[in-house]
Design a protein around this motif. Structure first.
Motif, PDB file in Angstrom:
ATOM      1  N   ILE A  71       8.579   6.462  -7.672  1.00  0.00           N
ATOM      2  CA  ILE A  71       9.353   5.804  -8.478  1.00  0.00           C
ATOM      3  C   ILE A  71       9.503   4.208  -8.199  1.00  0.00           C
ATOM      4  N   GLU A  72       8.754   4.217  -7.221  1.00  0.00           N
ATOM      5  CA  GLU A  72       8.277   2.680  -6.828  1.00  0.00           C
ATOM      6  C   GLU A  72       7.049   2.603  -6.214  1.00  0.00           C
ATOM      7  N   SER A  73       6.112   1.434  -6.342  1.00  0.00           N
ATOM      8  CA  SER A  73       4.812   1.483  -5.954  1.00  0.00           C
ATOM      9  C   SER A  73       4.621  -0.096  -5.501  1.00  0.00           C
ATOM     10  N   GLY A  89       0.686  -1.274  -0.016  1.00  0.00           N
ATOM     11  CA  GLY A  89      -0.058   0.137   0.116  1.00  0.00           C
ATOM     12  C   GLY A  89       0.868   1.327  -0.015  1.00  0.00           C
ATOM     13  N   GLN A  90       2.241   1.145   0.159  1.00  0.00           N
ATOM     14  CA  GLN A  90       2.838   2.433   0.063  1.00  0.00           C
ATOM     15  C   GLN A  90       3.608   2.717  -1.171  1.00  0.00           C
ATOM     16  N   ALA A 130       5.519   6.894   1.463  1.00  0.00           N
ATOM     17  CA  ALA A 130       4.112   7.586   1.824  1.00  0.00           C
ATOM     18  C   ALA A 130       3.452   6.343   1.534  1.00  0.00           C
ATOM     19  N   ASP A 131       1.912   6.479   2.468  1.00  0.00           N
ATOM     20  CA  ASP A 131       0.752   5.697   2.058  1.00  0.00           C
ATOM     21  C   ASP A 131       0.109   6.287   0.789  1.00  0.00           C
ATOM     22  N   ARG A 157      -3.217   1.744  -6.474  1.00  0.00           N
ATOM     23  CA  ARG A 157      -3.804   3.139  -6.617  1.00  0.00           C
ATOM     24  C   ARG A 157      -2.609   3.911  -7.441  1.00  0.00           C
ATOM     25  N   ARG A 158      -1.440   3.829  -7.344  1.00  0.00           N
ATOM     26  CA  ARG A 158      -0.356   4.637  -8.053  1.00  0.00           C
ATOM     27  C   ARG A 158       0.489   3.754  -8.671  1.00  0.00           C
TER      28      ARG A 158
END
Length: 339
Positions: A79-81, A35-36, A104-105, A85-86
């Motif tokens: 730059i990494e997920s 989730g981050q 970040a969340d 959501r992103r």
């Protein structure tokens, strides 16, 4: 593993913040949890409220703890997920503070569309300062056609938006700023009806000439001697949205001289004034959607103009912050952190 350059709060400032109140460190960031997202900061917003967050004085938000990263809104690239959501490459609005990289969340970020407007505007005219102007003026100031709206710190991101929105609503806009360059730009660039230099020895007379019919709305950003002079010109039923009091943010003691509060309170009573402090976040549920629609359209068609004061490099943030509090900036102060 990614290393982030961070600006930490090292000490509580006494008066104007100094370099000793900040500490610049290199910190290895942890691996992402589910989730981050890992963010690379492109732009950091500098705003007057940050001075209050450096103090332990009771306020609407908790102070920054000593040794913590200075707070601030940012525009970042993912730059990494590890979130659906992103995606990598997304440009997002976040609140990751004075650092080059952050974890970040994903739910705490908002995706931006670089094709619709420069992404830095999400920190200014299309972000929190623009929303502060929009909600504070329309909900508290409620300008009517033909009325006179006065705003202090008028070339800043809040003040310049206030004046332009007031004119869109049919009111006269009078801006107060420091110096000939800024007052000239208020009329020629931002379309204000009049501008007054608060540094001029004839400030009182100049303000009276610019507000011959009195003042119906005063959008308060500054306080100090500007507020003293504007108060003399307020009409019956005038509205005063109180957004900030930057003239006193570095003060270390109460002002000397007679207590003028009784006279101010008497004026509020006898002229039926509305004086209302506000924090912009209280209006998010009721006004933010309309703000994004209206301000986005106004910026796109040129009805609302803006300026940015861009400073290159995170390590220059402390000096830029001091300059902003002293009014040395012209427009929204953003730190260009990444490329």
């Amino acid at each position: 593993m990614v290393t982030s350059t961070q600006v930490l709060l090292a000490a509580r400032p006494v008066g104007e913040p100094t370099d000793d109140d900040f500490r610049i460190v290199e910190t290895d960031l942890p691996a992402l949890a589910e989730g981050q997202v890992l963010l690379r900061t492109l732009f950091l917003s500098l705003d007057p409220y940050m001075r209050g967050r450096m103090s332990e004085a009771k306020s609407y938000a908790e102070p920054v703890a000593l040794g913590d990263v200075m707070v601030g809104q940012t525009v970042c690239e993912v730059i990494e997920s590890r979130s659906d959501r992103r995606a990598v490459g997304d440009v997002v609005l976040a609140y990751t503070g004075w650092q080059t990289h952050a974890v970040a969340d994903a739910r705490a970020t908002r995706r931006l569309d670089p094709a619709s407007a420069p992404v830095s505007t999400a920190l200014g005219v299309l972000g929190m300062p623009g929303f502060t102007a929009y909600a504070g003026l329309l909900e508290i100031g409620r300008p009517q056609a033909g009325e006179t709206v006065v705003v202090a710190a008028a070339t800043g991101p809040v003040g310049s938006a206030v004046g332009q929105i007031a004119r869109l609503k049919g009111a006269r806009a009078v801006g107060i700023a420091g110096g000939a360059e800024k007052t000239r730009a208020l009329v020629e660039e931002f379309g204000f009806d009049a501008a007054v230099d608060h540094r001029s020895p004839t400030f009182r007379a100049d303000l009276a000439a610019a507000t011959a019919d009195g003042i119906d709305v005063y959008f308060e950003n500054v306080g100090g001697h500007v507020a003293d002079e504007v108060t003399r010109r307020l009409n019956t039923y005038a509205r005063v949205p109180v957004c900030g009091l930057v003239a006193d943010y570095n003060a270390t003691e109460a002002p000397t001289g007679p207590d003028r509060l009784p006279g101010y309170m008497r004026r509020i009573l006898t002229q039926s004034l509305t004086v209302r402090g506000f924090i912009q976040s209280e209006f998010v549920p009721t006004h933010h959607e309309a703000f994004l629609r209206d301000m986005g359209a106004w910026v796109a068609d040129g009805s609302v103009r803006y300026r940015e004061d861009v400073v290159d490099g995170l390590t220059n943030a402390p000096e830029a912050f001091r300059g902003m509090l002293a009014g040395r900036n012209f427009g929204k102060v953003v730190i260009k952190v990444g490329r």
